[in-house]
Design an enzyme around this catalytic site. Sequence first.
Site, PDB file in Angstrom:
ATOM      1  N   ASP A  66       0.867  -1.178   0.000  1.00 15.20           N
ATOM      2  CA  ASP A  66       0.000   0.000   0.000  1.00 15.20           C
ATOM      3  C   ASP A  66       0.901   1.224   0.000  1.00 15.20           C
ATOM      4  O   ASP A  66       1.606   1.485   0.972  1.00 15.20           O
ATOM      5  CB  ASP A  66      -0.900  -0.020   1.235  1.00 15.20           C
ATOM      6  N   ILE A  67       0.892   1.977  -1.090  1.00 19.31           N
ATOM      7  CA  ILE A  67       1.797   3.107  -1.230  1.00 19.31           C
ATOM      8  C   ILE A  67       1.508   4.198  -0.198  1.00 19.31           C
ATOM      9  O   ILE A  67       2.340   5.080   0.026  1.00 19.31           O
ATOM     10  CB  ILE A  67       1.726   3.673  -2.675  1.00 19.31           C
ATOM     11  N   TYR A 157     -12.078  14.839  -5.917  1.00 22.99           N
ATOM     12  CA  TYR A 157     -11.217  14.092  -6.828  1.00 22.99           C
ATOM     13  C   TYR A 157     -10.552  15.049  -7.811  1.00 22.99           C
ATOM     14  O   TYR A 157      -9.336  15.006  -8.031  1.00 22.99           O
ATOM     15  CB  TYR A 157     -12.031  13.037  -7.583  1.00 22.99           C
ATOM     16  N   ALA A 159     -10.002  18.165  -7.448  1.00 24.56           N
ATOM     17  CA  ALA A 159      -9.054  19.021  -6.732  1.00 24.56           C
ATOM     18  C   ALA A 159      -7.724  18.314  -6.513  1.00 24.56           C
ATOM     19  O   ALA A 159      -6.654  18.929  -6.621  1.00 24.56           O
ATOM     20  CB  ALA A 159      -9.648  19.461  -5.396  1.00 24.56           C
ATOM     21  N   LYS A 161      -6.420  16.080  -8.451  1.00 24.11           N
ATOM     22  CA  LYS A 161      -5.725  16.024  -9.734  1.00 24.11           C
ATOM     23  C   LYS A 161      -5.212  17.406 -10.148  1.00 24.11           C
ATOM     24  O   LYS A 161      -4.149  17.520 -10.776  1.00 24.11           O
ATOM     25  CB  LYS A 161      -6.644  15.436 -10.805  1.00 24.11           C
TER      26      LYS A 161
END
Length: 256
Positions: A66-67, A157, A159, A161
């Site tokens: 999990d990054i 979402y 925001a 990006k």
Amino acid sequence: MTAPDHTTGDFTGQVVIVTGAGSGIGRAATIAFARAGAHVLGVGRRPDALAATEAEHPRIVAFPLDICAEGAADQVVRAAIDRWGRLDVVVNNAGITGMMPLAEVTAARITDMLTTNVTAPSLLASAALEHLRASRGVIVNVSSTFGHRPIAGASHYAATKAAIEQLTRSWALELAPEGIRVNAVAPGPTESEALASAGLPQAVIDEIKDDEAARIPLGRRGDPAEVAAWILRLSDAHTAWLTGQILTVDGGYELV
């Protein structure tokens, strides 16, 4: 139908990290880099999905993680360096999407989206810096058409990006003196498991896909391999004078 091979460039001997490598654009990019000669560390949360990606080429190594976990960025970079001794390209592709109208926002959901889409790629890029300096390497971030156009019901979402796009420009300016290039691709609606992962029922997913395809000037949703091709091009030495750019790959969707 098998997608055409759009890849270009020679990455023989280079080492690439791709996050979100278990499906969609991440899987397509991982396979494309490996076919172009690179050793690729494919990172993702789902071991089974990563195993399927790894099986596509002998130069792909799966790294289930999990990054967003504590210390994950350092673990990923260390895994690449311990195995291959260098790092040339980091592709920050992992991300989450989801409809979240303003009336339904919660602090937990906002935090989760920011952590996955903004904090995790920032930490990975930071952890990779020492090695990217040595190779005069490349960071490619994956944004979205909605990083620079509004979307009702998914403002947070969009925001995140938009944040990735501004980070791309700012990192490019900051790291240019060290020879590190930073660019981003901004895909439009592309075939992936993102909608299903967001918990939407199949009937809703089908409706969304049909609506998106109808509004795209070229008349269809994108194929992950088409986006992956541009990730490779932005990483290639032939684009060595290109940095700080956001390349929209969306069939003309942002034009309407």
